[in-house]
Write a protein that holds these residues in place. Sequence first.
Motif, PDB file in Angstrom:
ATOM      1  N   ALA A  73      16.105 -26.040 -35.813  1.00 51.11           N
ATOM      2  CA  ALA A  73      16.899 -27.136 -35.994  1.00 51.11           C
ATOM      3  C   ALA A  73      17.686 -27.802 -34.671  1.00 51.11           C
ATOM      4  O   ALA A  73      17.692 -29.028 -34.468  1.00 51.11           O
ATOM      5  N   PRO A  74      17.995 -27.024 -33.603  1.00 49.77           N
ATOM      6  CA  PRO A  74      18.373 -27.700 -32.313  1.00 49.77           C
ATOM      7  C   PRO A  74      17.159 -28.740 -31.711  1.00 49.77           C
ATOM      8  O   PRO A  74      17.407 -29.776 -31.229  1.00 49.77           O
ATOM      9  N   LEU A  77      17.279 -31.874 -33.937  1.00 50.48           N
ATOM     10  CA  LEU A  77      18.490 -32.488 -33.592  1.00 50.48           C
ATOM     11  C   LEU A  77      18.193 -33.328 -32.466  1.00 50.48           C
ATOM     12  O   LEU A  77      18.550 -34.618 -32.361  1.00 50.48           O
ATOM     13  N   HIS A  78      17.534 -32.795 -31.197  1.00 51.57           N
ATOM     14  CA  HIS A  78      17.113 -33.704 -30.072  1.00 51.57           C
ATOM     15  C   HIS A  78      16.184 -34.629 -30.616  1.00 51.57           C
ATOM     16  O   HIS A  78      16.161 -35.721 -29.935  1.00 51.57           O
TER      17      HIS A  78
END
Length: 103
Positions: A73-74, A77-78
Amino acid sequence: MIVMDEIGRQVELSLEPASLAQRKATLGIGDSSAVSATRARALAEDAFFHPSIMSISHASVEHYYAIYTPFFAPVCLHVLLAAIKELKRYRVERAKHSAFQAS
């Protein structure tokens, strides 16, 4: 988890060639030791991949989502934010290029 008697026998059968391979390796009989080790591995894999165990050992899709979402997820997101930023930059550069060609 319930293990069937058949699987237990397969494991026991794999232990005999494994100990034989260990004894032969200790004595320095390499070729014969390798053959016994290969046999032991084949029997152990037969027990491990028995159909009654395979249905239990596989996790559900929800389990994989729960495990891997905190990792991906991180990063996603980026990547998404970078893609939006590049799209905006592309639009600005395209507008500049169009204005240059018009003049």
